[in-house]
Design an enzyme around this catalytic site. Structure first.
Site, mmCIF file in Angstrom:
data_model
loop_
_atom_site.group_PDB
_atom_site.id
_atom_site.type_symbol
_atom_site.label_atom_id
_atom_site.label_comp_id
_atom_site.label_asym_id
_atom_site.label_seq_id
_atom_site.Cartn_x
_atom_site.Cartn_y
_atom_site.Cartn_z
ATOM 1 N N ASP A 38 29.995 19.988 -15.280
ATOM 2 C CA ASP A 38 30.371 20.933 -16.342
ATOM 3 C C ASP A 38 30.122 20.282 -17.703
ATOM 4 O OD1 ASP A 38 32.314 23.689 -16.047
ATOM 5 O OD2 ASP A 38 32.068 22.867 -18.074
ATOM 6 N N ASP A 64 25.084 18.955 -19.834
ATOM 7 C CA ASP A 64 24.758 20.223 -20.485
ATOM 8 C C ASP A 64 23.612 20.873 -19.715
ATOM 9 O OD1 ASP A 64 24.116 22.354 -22.034
ATOM 10 O OD2 ASP A 64 23.616 21.184 -23.839
ATOM 11 N N ASN A 91 27.204 27.827 -10.297
ATOM 12 C CA ASN A 91 28.170 28.826 -10.773
ATOM 13 C C ASN A 91 28.234 28.888 -12.297
ATOM 14 O OD1 ASN A 91 30.982 30.265 -10.726
ATOM 15 N ND2 ASN A 91 31.373 28.293 -11.715
ATOM 16 N N TYR A 156 21.701 37.129 -20.986
ATOM 17 C CA TYR A 156 22.415 37.001 -19.702
ATOM 18 C C TYR A 156 21.787 37.887 -18.618
ATOM 19 C CZ TYR A 156 26.701 36.948 -16.724
ATOM 20 O OH TYR A 156 27.617 36.817 -15.697
ATOM 21 N N LYS A 160 20.099 36.541 -15.189
ATOM 22 C CA LYS A 160 20.694 36.830 -13.870
ATOM 23 C C LYS A 160 19.688 37.555 -12.965
ATOM 24 C CE LYS A 160 24.994 35.164 -14.118
ATOM 25 N NZ LYS A 160 25.473 34.077 -13.254
ATOM 26 N N THR A 192 39.242 35.161 -15.549
ATOM 27 C CA THR A 192 38.635 33.878 -15.935
ATOM 28 C C THR A 192 38.465 33.866 -17.462
ATOM 29 O OG1 THR A 192 36.336 34.622 -15.930
ATOM 30 C CG2 THR A 192 37.241 33.938 -13.804
HETATM 31 N N1 LIG Z 1 33.839 36.804 -15.017
HETATM 32 C C1 LIG Z 1 33.208 37.815 -14.439
HETATM 33 O O1 LIG Z 1 33.689 38.950 -14.429
HETATM 34 C C2 LIG Z 1 31.902 37.624 -13.753
HETATM 35 C C3 LIG Z 1 31.250 38.739 -13.210
HETATM 36 C C4 LIG Z 1 30.046 38.554 -12.546
HETATM 37 C C5 LIG Z 1 29.512 37.284 -12.420
HETATM 38 N N2 LIG Z 1 30.164 36.217 -12.955
HETATM 39 C C6 LIG Z 1 29.571 34.898 -12.800
HETATM 40 O O2 LIG Z 1 30.490 34.036 -12.142
HETATM 41 C C7 LIG Z 1 30.304 32.698 -12.600
HETATM 42 C C8 LIG Z 1 31.623 32.113 -13.056
HETATM 43 O O3 LIG Z 1 32.131 32.931 -14.091
HETATM 44 P P1 LIG Z 1 33.518 32.672 -14.813
HETATM 45 O O4 LIG Z 1 34.025 34.010 -15.178
HETATM 46 O O5 LIG Z 1 34.339 31.722 -14.025
HETATM 47 O O6 LIG Z 1 32.981 31.968 -16.159
HETATM 48 P P2 LIG Z 1 33.688 30.942 -17.179
HETATM 49 O O7 LIG Z 1 33.002 31.096 -18.488
HETATM 50 O O8 LIG Z 1 35.148 31.110 -17.148
HETATM 51 O O9 LIG Z 1 33.292 29.520 -16.543
HETATM 52 C C9 LIG Z 1 31.942 29.082 -16.584
HETATM 53 C C10 LIG Z 1 31.875 27.577 -16.517
HETATM 54 O O10 LIG Z 1 30.512 27.203 -16.787
HETATM 55 C C11 LIG Z 1 30.533 26.092 -17.674
HETATM 56 N N3 LIG Z 1 29.343 26.014 -18.515
HETATM 57 C C12 LIG Z 1 28.989 26.886 -19.505
HETATM 58 N N4 LIG Z 1 27.930 26.400 -20.157
HETATM 59 C C13 LIG Z 1 27.590 25.222 -19.578
HETATM 60 C C14 LIG Z 1 26.587 24.254 -19.823
HETATM 61 N N5 LIG Z 1 25.736 24.372 -20.846
HETATM 62 N N6 LIG Z 1 26.530 23.173 -19.021
HETATM 63 C C15 LIG Z 1 27.419 23.012 -18.011
HETATM 64 N N7 LIG Z 1 28.398 23.883 -17.747
HETATM 65 C C16 LIG Z 1 28.487 24.980 -18.512
HETATM 66 C C17 LIG Z 1 31.759 26.330 -18.567
HETATM 67 O O11 LIG Z 1 32.177 25.162 -19.224
HETATM 68 C C18 LIG Z 1 32.761 26.875 -17.562
HETATM 69 O O12 LIG Z 1 33.517 25.839 -16.964
HETATM 70 C C19 LIG Z 1 29.240 32.779 -13.702
HETATM 71 O O13 LIG Z 1 27.976 32.485 -13.164
HETATM 72 C C20 LIG Z 1 29.282 34.229 -14.126
HETATM 73 O O14 LIG Z 1 28.065 34.647 -14.671
HETATM 74 C C21 LIG Z 1 31.348 36.362 -13.623
#
Ligand SMILES: NC(=O)c1ccc[n+]([C@@H]2O[C@H](COP(=O)([O-])OP(=O)(O)OC[C@H]3O[C@@H](n4cnc5c(N)ncnc54)[C@H](O)[C@@H]3O)[C@@H](O)[C@H]2O)c1
Length: 245
Positions: A38, A64, A91, A156, A160, A192
């Site tokens: 992360d 990153d 993820n 995004y 995706k 989240t």
């Molecule tokens: N939240 C939703 O409703 C939803 C819906 C569909 C899909 N998703 C997908 O599920 C996954 C998790 O989503 P979430 O809601 O837990 O998101 P979140 O933003 O709460 O967590 C994402 C994590 O990715 C890390 N991250 C972001 N940029 C980064 C980088 N440059 N390098 C390394 N790490 C990085 C962040 O620090 C964080 O810990 C994502 O792929 C998201 O697209 C989420």
């Protein structure tokens, strides 16, 4: 399907919060060794301490994923420490809602790189080690944004969509090597940090703890190519189906 995940390795991105945090906790309960990747170093360290205190074998890697060299270094570090992974879960993602008028190229590229470029680079890094190990499972986080378009998602949504395409190609190329490659949609609104900034108040009334989706990711760590590959899997439905009757 492999029976037991104890001692097997997971490489998990975006582990510091949200769904990634829930998956990390679930993999630790299974006795897996976990490379936690992360960009949020402090949160990552905190999670690693928490999991170690529960007896888990984890390696926090601050990286990153928007940056190719940082992504490749993170993968290398995980592979050098643990050897071939049983599962790679990509993820991590970033969603900043911006229209075509507002977005800059740098902002666009950052989101695309975290989602798409990192999916390629991490898969590339584990590909040969998984072949040598006789198989493995790769999981990308999908979304409704991988299937349809949404305004103010100029980066995004195409990223995706691209990840879905990569999954389809890798699933075909991975089958002879017993590498399963699938994508996962949450299938339910999740509580989240990403959702906190993007959901309507109505959706926040219905959001669930992402821990309820973790059983799907445990199952996907066990699958082989003959069980499931080239699929977009609904984590909510799969997790519900795994509940004891
Ligand atoms: N939240 C939703 O409703 C939803 C819906 C569909 C899909 N998703 C997908 O599920 C996954 C998790 O989503 P979430 O809601 O837990 O998101 P979140 O933003 O709460 O967590 C994402 C994590 O990715 C890390 N991250 C972001 N940029 C980064 C980088 N440059 N390098 C390394 N790490 C990085 C962040 O620090 C964080 O810990 C994502 O792929 C998201 O697209 C989420």
């Amino acid at each position: 399907m492999i029976e037991n995940l104890r001692g097997k390795t997971a490489i998990l991105t975006g582990a510091a919060q949200g769904l990634g945090y829930a998956i990390a906790k679930a993999y630790a309960r299974e006795g897996m060794c976990i490379a936690l990747i992360d960009v949020q170093e402090d949160k990552l360290k905190q999670l690693a301490e928490e999991l170690k205190a529960e007896g888990a074998d984890v390696l926090p890697i601050a990286a990153d994923l928007a940056d190719a060299a940082s992504t490749q270094r993170a993968a290398q570090q995980a592979l050098e420490h643990y050897g071939e992974p049983r599962v790679l879960v990509h993820n991590a993602a970033l969603l900043k809602e911006r229209s075509m008028i507002d977005v800059t190229f740098e902002q666009w590229q950052k989101e695309v790189n975290i989602i798409m470029q990192a999916a390629f680079l991490l898969s590339k890094a584990v590909w040969q080690p998984m072949i040598d190990a006789g198989g493995g499972s790769i999981v990308f986080l999908s979304s409704a944004s991988a299937i349809m378009g949404f305004v103010r998602e100029v980066a995004y949504t195409p990223a995706k969509h691209g990840q879905e395409g990569l999954m389809k190609v890798l699933a075909m190329e991975g089958t002879p090597f017993n590498i399963a490659v699938n994508t996962v949609t949450p299938g339910a609104p999740m509580n989240t940090p990403m959702s906190a900034s993007t959901y309507s108040e109505e959706m926040k009334q219905r959001w669930i703890d992402p821990a309820l989706l973790a059983p799907a990711f445990v199952r996907l760590a066990k699958v082989e190519a003959a069980d499931s590959t080239g699929q977009r899997i609904d984590a909510w439905q799969l997790s519900q189906s795994l509940k004891p009757a």
